[in-house]
Design an enzyme around this catalytic site. Structure first.
Site, PDB file in Angstrom:
ATOM      1  N   GLY A   1      51.035  40.081  39.853  1.00 55.93           N
ATOM      2  CA  GLY A   1      51.724  39.654  41.070  1.00 55.93           C
ATOM      3  C   GLY A   1      53.062  40.324  41.307  1.00 55.93           C
TER       4      GLY A   1
ATOM      5  CD  GLU B   1      25.010  35.907  20.865  1.00 53.50           C
ATOM      6  OE1 GLU B   1      26.062  35.256  20.704  1.00 53.50           O
ATOM      7  OE2 GLU B   1      24.970  37.151  20.911  1.00 53.50           O
TER       8      GLU B   1
HETATM    9  P1  ADP Z   1      50.479  43.904  40.607  1.00 52.27           P
HETATM   10  O1  ADP Z   1      51.351  44.509  41.629  1.00 52.27           O
HETATM   11  O2  ADP Z   1      51.232  43.164  39.553  1.00 52.27           O
HETATM   12  O3  ADP Z   1      49.477  44.822  40.006  1.00 52.27           O
HETATM   13  P2  ADP Z   1      49.593  42.372  42.829  1.00 52.27           P
HETATM   14  O4  ADP Z   1      50.867  41.761  43.212  1.00 52.27           O
HETATM   15  O5  ADP Z   1      49.137  43.540  43.621  1.00 52.27           O
HETATM   16  O6  ADP Z   1      49.611  42.774  41.318  1.00 52.27           O
HETATM   17  O7  ADP Z   1      48.473  41.239  42.828  1.00 52.27           O
HETATM   18  C1  ADP Z   1      47.236  41.425  43.431  1.00 52.27           C
HETATM   19  C2  ADP Z   1      46.742  40.127  44.020  1.00 52.27           C
HETATM   20  O8  ADP Z   1      46.544  39.146  43.021  1.00 52.27           O
HETATM   21  C3  ADP Z   1      47.718  39.519  44.973  1.00 52.27           C
HETATM   22  O9  ADP Z   1      47.524  39.986  46.259  1.00 52.27           O
HETATM   23  C4  ADP Z   1      47.418  38.035  44.882  1.00 52.27           C
HETATM   24  O10 ADP Z   1      46.360  37.680  45.735  1.00 52.27           O
HETATM   25  C5  ADP Z   1      46.935  37.870  43.460  1.00 52.27           C
HETATM   26  N1  ADP Z   1      48.006  37.377  42.585  1.00 52.27           N
HETATM   27  C6  ADP Z   1      48.532  38.042  41.548  1.00 52.27           C
HETATM   28  N2  ADP Z   1      49.472  37.323  40.942  1.00 52.27           N
HETATM   29  C7  ADP Z   1      49.578  36.170  41.614  1.00 52.27           C
HETATM   30  C8  ADP Z   1      50.398  35.013  41.463  1.00 52.27           C
HETATM   31  N3  ADP Z   1      51.298  34.915  40.496  1.00 52.27           N
HETATM   32  N4  ADP Z   1      50.235  34.010  42.344  1.00 52.27           N
HETATM   33  C9  ADP Z   1      49.324  34.111  43.325  1.00 52.27           C
HETATM   34  N5  ADP Z   1      48.541  35.170  43.513  1.00 52.27           N
HETATM   35  C10 ADP Z   1      48.636  36.192  42.669  1.00 52.27           C
END
Ligand code: ADP
Length: 498
Positions: free
Chosen positions: A200, A418
């Site tokens: 995120g 398993e």
């Molecule tokens: P990063 O930039 O860390 O690789 P992103 O911010 O692009 O990750 O996250 C991709 C998607 O995952 C976001 O658009 C969101 O939908 C979801 N996501 C990731 N982290 C969170 C969070 N902490 N809360 C809510 N959604 C999240």
């Protein structure tokens, strides 16, 4: 607009060519013509071979008396003598203006110029558009997400409370810069978000912009890198210019390790493109005053490879770790993503959160989406717990491969294998509780025995590891003991145990 002009030019050229062709073809009026010299012409007059002369400009056309042809002759500038001779023979003489209509002659005269000008305009336009391309080469590729577009706020980001707290200060600064400047405080210019993929980081950066209601520019580190030296640096310059124009704003550079790598480590000496880009970035970060309100937020999952100069105070002096969420965080993230989907009463997000250790926000978002898709495939009105379970298994262990053809004996072997894992896992005191045993092939595995930890573990005790080893070995031992055979099925277990 552009294509309009092109069509007009095209038709103008076409009409010019057509008129030219027409005048060339129609310059003779049916009768064959014979070009003769002045002396010959006078001779023909003397011989009474000429009747009916038409004089056009400095040219005369005469009809032969007997032959079915005309004569054409270029007259001298003063042709009174010719007229006198004709008069003497009582030959009919007519004077005519040049026979082409005026606009045609004008066109005829100017057509080369028109063609030239058309060609020139065409070339200039070509060059201009080419020039634009060349100029835009060094422009940054940053995309602007204005605050009106689907606003992301901290409510949309869950499970990263510490990071949010740290970023709160930046939001306050963006909202009320004067409050901090009055006391002579200096606001961080750069915030580096560090964390594994999908946790995120991008979302957080957008949420900062959303919370503070400022524009948000996003660009990826790799967007700076081009084949030509100097382009990256010019893009960095342009990015900051754009930022300053829109200040206060957030400029987000994703995957900054693409440009921010430790200098002098790559091939090609100290002058390769990436280093120049990084140098420019360092200069720009020092160059703009923090009170200009441009805050650079960058994300990386490789902070170790970043150049130390980037991390010194005054540049990315705030480092915010965005880690994988814990149980509570996962539940909160699931809550965020399930807000918009209709769920059955049996859905328990806390159980799901417990069953998804190690998953990041992006995986959880994907899990919820898969569950909704699954429910839709089953024509259900609500998304039920089964859908979440199915999608969880899919996300964690890969899709089921039901079409894979397995012989009875192979299935038997997998079942014993398993079962060995499962029995030992349920007997040992320090092992994680057993969650699921399956002999439906998924991903690379023929079967799966899944344990779920009750809580997130950060330390592993020796007793836990011993039990884990025992569980891993149990598959092979069960095969040996009850089927009296050894298969390669234990390969992955042995690898993990090692
Ligand atoms: P990063 O930039 O860390 O690789 P992103 O911010 O692009 O990750 O996250 C991709 C998607 O995952 C976001 O658009 C969101 O939908 C979801 N996501 C990731 N982290 C969170 C969070 N902490 N809360 C809510 N959604 C999240």
């Amino acid at each position: 607009m552009n294509s309009n002009i092109k069509t007009i030019i095209f038709w103008a050229v076409l009409i010019c060519v057509a008129v030219l062709l027409w005048t060339v073809v129609h310059s003779g009026h049916g009768k064959p013509e014979k070009q003769i010299s002045y002396t010959q012409f006078m001779g023909e007059i003397e011989k009474d071979n000429v009747k009916n002369v038409v004089v056009t400009g400095s040219e005369a056309k005469a009809d032969f008396v007997n032959e079915n042809a005309s004569l054409r002759v270029q007259l001298p500038v003063y042709y009174q003598d010719v007229i006198k001779a004709l008069d003497a023979k009582h030959i009919n003489v007519e004077f005519k203006d040049s026979n082409t209509t005026p606009w045609v002659s004008v066109l005829m005269n100017f057509s080369p110029f028109i063609l030239l000008i058309a060609f020139w305009i065409f070339m200039v336009r070509q060059m201009q558009s080419g020039g634009n391309k060349a100029l835009s080469f060094g422009k940054s590729r940053a995309r602007l997400h204005s605050s009106q577009q689907k606003k992301v706020t901290f409510k949309d980001v869950a499970g990263v409370e510490e990071a949010k707290e740290e970023l709160q200060e930046i939001i306050e600064f963006l909202r009320e810069p004067q409050k901090f400047q009055k006391l002579g405080g200096r606001i961080p210019k750069g915030v580096l978000l560090i964390g594994p993929p999908g946790t995120g980081k991008t979302l957080l950066a957008r949420a900062i912009a959303g919370e503070a209601s400022v524009p948000f520019f996003s660009i990826s580190g790799s967007d700076f890198v081009e084949m030509f030296v100097g382009v990256g640096a010019s893009r960095v310059r342009d990015l900051f210019e754009q930022g300053k124009k829109n200040a206060p704003c957030i400029v987000f550079i994703d995957e900054i390790d693409a440009v921010g790598r430790h200098r002098g480590a790559g091939l090609g000496g100290g002058h390769d493109e990436r280093e120049q880009t990084l140098n420019q970035l360092l200069v720009e970060m020092d160059g703009f005053e923090s009170n200009e309100g441009v805050i650079l937020v960058a994300a990386t999952n490789r902070p170790d490879v970043l150049d130390p100069a980037l991390l010194r105070p005054g540049r990315f002096d705030r480092r915010v770790v965005v880690g994988r969420p814990d149980v509570g965080g996962r539940e909160a993230i699931l809550k965020v993503h399930t807000k918009k989907i209709p769920m059955g009463d049996d859905v328990d997000l806390s159980v799901l959160a417990r069953g998804t250790p190690g998953l990041a926000g992006a995986d959880l978002a994907n899990l919820v989406n898969e569950a909704a898709l699954n429910a839709a495939r089953q024509n259900r009105k609500l998304v039920m717990m089964v859908d979440f379970e199915i999608s969880k298994d899919k996300v964690l262990m890969g899709a089921e491969r039901k079409s894979m053809i397995l012989s009875e004996s192979e299935k038997r072997t997998t079942a014993y294998h398993e079962a060995g894992h499962a029995v030992v896992a349920s007997m040992l005191p320090n092992a994680d509780p057993l969650h699921k045993v399956s002999i439906i092939p998924r991903g690379m595995a023929l079967g799966i025995t899944m344990q779920l930890p009750i809580d997130d573990k950060h330390n592993y005790s020796k007793a836990y590891c011993d039990d884990q080893l025992a569980i891993l070995m149990a598959g092979r031992i069960a095969e040996e003991k009850y089927l009296n055979q050894m298969t390669t099925g234990a390969g992955n277990d042995i690898e993990r145990a090692t």
